[in-house]
Design a protein around this motif. Structure first.
Motif, short mmCIF file in Angstrom:
data_model
loop_
_atom_site.label_atom_id
_atom_site.label_comp_id
_atom_site.label_asym_id
_atom_site.label_seq_id
_atom_site.Cartn_x
_atom_site.Cartn_y
_atom_site.Cartn_z
N LYS A 215 0.83 -1.21 0.00
CA LYS A 215 0.00 0.00 0.00
C LYS A 215 0.86 1.26 0.00
N GLU A 216 1.95 1.22 0.77
CA GLU A 216 2.84 2.38 0.85
C GLU A 216 3.50 2.65 -0.50
N LYS A 217 3.86 1.60 -1.21
CA LYS A 217 4.51 1.76 -2.51
C LYS A 217 3.55 2.33 -3.55
N ARG A 218 2.26 2.04 -3.37
CA ARG A 218 1.26 2.51 -4.34
C ARG A 218 0.91 3.98 -4.13
N LYS A 219 1.25 4.52 -2.97
CA LYS A 219 0.92 5.92 -2.69
C LYS A 219 1.78 6.87 -3.53
#
Length: 219
Positions: A215-219
């Protein structure tokens, strides 16, 4: 949330709007029996019906859940009260569900231990002892570790396994042998159970970390 209070409020507001149960039911696309159940406290409206119901009765969803009209100056206080009550109710429901699931895990383990003992072939002593230890206990413990049940309850489980294992030995072995076997294989059950509970808990945490990183990488 109190279903009776909510039901009384729905009935009161329906009466104020000069609506019959059938008329209100038609507005919501439900049966008049459903309205009757709500008003008698035998059920509550589905979440998907709260907004249509609030529109039909010209009250807020919050007022429906609280079961009373809210004055403007009381809104913030009442909102907080509703949130706290909802969270408390949910916590109690989750806690009860966890206890039921936990009891099922314990029951499966105990039945397995005694099942192996009662149905054992006297010539297969090792099968009797190792069956639960290498098959049932690891599997049940791993599944328990994967649940959201508190770690405190999880930590108690291996001791329940150990305590359950001791009496079962006396159904099969002589008194002296039963004690010795109980110590040896009871501890094996205890260790296996702890290892697989920790493994299951670790797997869940690892999955959460992986999901978080994605999720953090997709932000």
């Amino acid at each position: 949330m109190d279903s009776k209070i909510i039901g009384e409020f729905i009935k009161k507001q329906r009466t104020v709007k000069n609506l019959t149960q059938k008329q209100l039911a038609e507005k919501l696309g439900v049966t008049d029996k459903a309205i009757s159940r709500w008003e008698t406290g035998k059920g509550v409206p589905d979440v998907s019906l709260l907004i249509p119901l609030s529109n039909a009765l010209e009250v807020s969803v919050h007022e429906i859940l609280l079961g009373e009209k809210i004055e403007e100056e009381q809104k913030i206080e009442k909102y907080e009260e509703t949130i706290v009550n909802t969270l408390t109710t949910n916590k109690k429901q989750i806690s009860s569900l966890h206890k039921i699931i936990y009891a099922l895990f314990v029951a499966v383990e105990v039945v397995a231990i005694y099942g192996f003992t009662i149905g054992a072939d006297p010539a297969d002593a090792m099968g009797l002892l190792l069956g639960p230890a290498f098959i049932v206990t690891p599997l049940v413990s791993l599944l328990l570790g994967l649940t959201n049940i508190s770690f405190k309850l999880k930590a108690i489980f291996p001791w329940i396994v150990l305590i359950s294992f001791f009496p079962s030995n006396y159904l099969y072995w002589s008194e002296d042998q039963a004690f010795e076997v109980g110590i040896m294989y009871g501890l094996a059950h205890l260790i296996f159970s702890y290892v697989f509970i920790i493994a299951g808990t670790g797997i869940v945490k690892l999955i959460k970390v992986v999901i978080y990183n994605i999720k953090e990488k997709r932000k």
